[in-house]
Design a protein around this motif. Structure first.
Motif, PDB file in Angstrom:
ATOM      1  N   GLU A 186      -8.692  -4.308  -0.552  1.00 19.42           N
ATOM      2  CA  GLU A 186      -7.854  -5.099   0.357  1.00 19.42           C
ATOM      3  C   GLU A 186      -6.503  -4.428   0.630  1.00 19.42           C
ATOM      4  N   TYR A 187      -6.151  -3.384  -0.159  1.00 19.36           N
ATOM      5  CA  TYR A 187      -4.880  -2.681   0.051  1.00 19.36           C
ATOM      6  C   TYR A 187      -5.001  -1.567   1.089  1.00 19.36           C
ATOM      7  N   ASN A 188      -6.217  -1.197   1.419  1.00 18.66           N
ATOM      8  CA  ASN A 188      -6.391  -0.129   2.399  1.00 18.66           C
ATOM      9  C   ASN A 188      -7.064  -0.616   3.683  1.00 18.66           C
ATOM     10  N   VAL A 189      -6.982  -1.921   3.891  1.00 15.44           N
ATOM     11  CA  VAL A 189      -7.455  -2.499   5.150  1.00 15.44           C
ATOM     12  C   VAL A 189      -6.288  -3.286   5.748  1.00 15.44           C
TER      13      VAL A 189
ATOM     14  N   ILE B 285      -7.515   2.316   6.481  1.00 13.93           N
ATOM     15  CA  ILE B 285      -6.573   3.432   6.316  1.00 13.93           C
ATOM     16  C   ILE B 285      -6.817   4.150   4.988  1.00 13.93           C
ATOM     17  N   ASP B 286      -6.070   5.253   4.782  1.00 14.37           N
ATOM     18  CA  ASP B 286      -6.012   5.917   3.472  1.00 14.37           C
ATOM     19  C   ASP B 286      -7.329   6.629   3.110  1.00 14.37           C
ATOM     20  N   TRP B 287      -7.537   7.792   3.705  1.00 15.07           N
ATOM     21  CA  TRP B 287      -8.813   8.502   3.583  1.00 15.07           C
ATOM     22  C   TRP B 287      -8.789   9.837   2.813  1.00 15.07           C
TER      23      TRP B 287
HETATM   24 MG   LIG Z   1      -3.345   2.881   0.195  1.00 16.72          MG
END
Ligand SMILES: [Mg+2]
Ligand SMILES: Nc1ncnc2c1ncn2[C@@H]1O[C@H](COP(=O)(O)OP(=O)(O)OP(=O)(O)O)[C@@H](O)[C@H]1O
Length: 298
Positions: free
Chosen positions: A230-233, A243-245
């Motif tokens: 949930e921190y990278n959406v 995000i964050d790939w």
């Molecule tokens: Mg992140």
């Protein structure tokens, strides 16, 4: 003033010969942790007195560290090089506000000559462990410095490559415009992190949107994020942004299956706990792999 603001300000103070010396240091980070002045003189093509003068200035601006026997480029120095490169490419003209100052990156708003807003993600991998080592052991020699700068450049390159592959095929990721050193310039997304959202009108649809993006990244491009949560959406009220790939893996990675399921599991767990939306891992997993057309969300 944040370290990036300081770097932004120093861009106006750095003179042409400072740049020559800074770039000479940059070229040498692949060969040295502490760079002997003789090498800097050689690579820069400037004379000793000039180089010493410039090293002092750069030291004063906190873009490098060192004295007498050797010098090292630090993160702020690489920030200056990257920012300046974006400016020269007419992609940035002023720094805006900080968007995300995290563990492994600093994300900051930039504005170009046309007044358009973008986001730059500066990689900071190693920043925490660097501090932890200093605290624990009182020295920094082995983990300090250039190795981390190189790690961060590689991470930025990897994230940039992922975004450049995923965006054109319609996966909902920010559009990456350019990369310089350890920094990725991308379109700014106006959306909070899913973890910060308390109420969703239709959580089932949002979950479906996320799983559908995971599916297409995997099926069409063969890419698995492998740090999904949930921190990278981000969610802007209409669509999700993944995000964050930098840690993505390809379909032929030996652990791809485990990592794909972990990504799916993290998302399902979050939706179940926060929005009481139920979807079995097996159902989502089969759907993402294209083994089943149906996705059962309750
Ligand atoms: Mg992140
Ligand atoms: N293109 C973008 N537009 C707007 N905000 C962004 C963009 N990319 C990242 N952000 C913001 O910056 C934050 C950190 O980005 P990201 O997740 O890519 O980095 P990170 O390495 O996980 O950083 P952290 O260590 O803080 O988790 C995001 O949570 C988001 O709020």
């Amino acid at each position: 003033m944040s370290s990036l603001d300081r770097v932004g300000k120093s861009l106006t103070e750095i003179e042409e010969k400072d740049w020559i010396v800074l770039h000479a240091l940059e070229r040498l980070i692949f060969s040295y942790e502490v760079i002997p002045p003789a090498r800097i003189i050689r690579v820069s093509g400037l004379d000793r007195a000039e180089v010493e003068f410039r090293l002092n200035r750069l030291n004063g601006m906190k873009l490098i560290v060192g004295k007498g026997k050797g010098y090292s480029l630090v993160s702020a120095g690489l920030d200056a090089i990257a920012l300046n490169a974006f400016v020269k490419r007419n992609l940035a003209s002023a720094l805006g506000k900080a968007i995300g100052m995290g563990k492994e990156s600093d994300v900051i708003e930039v504005i170009n000559d046309l007044g358009e807003e973008y986001a730059i993600k500066f990689y900071r991998i190693g920043r925490i462990s660097f501090r932890a080592v200093r605290r624990k052991r009182g020295y920094t020699s082995t983990l300090a410095g250039h190795r981390w700068l190189i790690t961060n450049m590689k991470a930025a390159k990897k994230e940039y490559d992922a975004l450049r592959r995923l965006h054109p095929i319609g996966i909902s990721v920010p559009e990456a415009i350019a990369r310089e050193r350890h920094a990725v310039l991308m379109r700014k997304v106006e959306a909070p992190m899913l973890s910060d959202i308390e109420v969703l009108d239709s959580p089932k649809e949002v979950l479906y949107d996320i799983l559908d993006n995971i599916k297409r990244a995997y099926m069409v491009e063969g890419i698995v994020n492998s740090d999904l949560s949930e921190y990278n959406v981000l969610y802007d009220g209409e669509r999700v942004w993944i995000i964050d790939w930098p840690q993505y893996v390809e379909k032929d990675h030996p652990n791809v299956s485990v990592l794909l399921d972990r990504d799916i599991f993290n998302i399902l767990k979050f939706f179940k706990k926060k929005f009481k939306v139920d979807c079995k891992l097996e159902s989502a997993s089969f759907y993402v792999r294209g083994w089943s057309e149906k996705l059962e969300i309750f």
